[in-house]
Design an enzyme around this catalytic site. Sequence first.
Site, short mmCIF file in Angstrom:
data_model
loop_
_atom_site.label_atom_id
_atom_site.label_comp_id
_atom_site.label_asym_id
_atom_site.label_seq_id
_atom_site.Cartn_x
_atom_site.Cartn_y
_atom_site.Cartn_z
N ASP A 12 -59.47 64.44 -19.03
CA ASP A 12 -59.96 63.09 -19.22
C ASP A 12 -60.97 63.16 -20.36
OD1 ASP A 12 -60.99 60.55 -19.18
OD2 ASP A 12 -61.79 60.66 -17.14
N LYS A 76 -64.88 57.75 -29.11
CA LYS A 76 -63.54 57.50 -28.56
C LYS A 76 -63.11 56.06 -28.84
CE LYS A 76 -61.01 57.48 -24.21
NZ LYS A 76 -61.06 57.84 -22.80
#
Length: 186
Positions: A12, A76
């Site tokens: 993740d 991100k």
Amino acid sequence: MARFESKIVGIDLGTTNTVIGYYDEIGERGECCVNEEGTNLLPSAVYFEDSETYTVGTIAREGALLHPDNTAVYFKRKMGITKEAITVDGKVFSPQQVSALVLKEAVESAESELEEKIVDAVITVPAYFDSDARQATIEAGQMAGLNVRDILDEPVAALYHCDSLNDLKGKVVLIFDLGGGTLDLV
């Protein structure tokens, strides 16, 4: 029997934290790796002393308070959108390059714990990621030396886990993925 026979991890690569999981063959369940900081969560932050020297993790996240211009956080959100996450000493780092630094740190910690080389990975992404953001995530994994076997929506990964614990066939299920940077429903 070794506990990490599958030789593939799930990552993740989060907006705020990064976690690596694996299937524990002995315990017959998914487990999260403990990183060098002694936790499962590696803050997705990179502090650059200069364009060649950097730190990843908690110290980097704390560095953002004192040196925000030299610290990359929330990069991100820029995956597949922009070519610049941060510029240090005139050197531009893409979101993929910064993500690769976080991935390398996380993988090195996982390799220490598992006492195995990690090559193959599935990386999760927010459900809203388009094809450009997904491709950028694959590139980040490759830059980190990983063979990215698949990109999986974060809530779908949660659903797979729930299904492995309980047979969900024929049932209606709502998965909430309340992340540090996203909220997805499937």
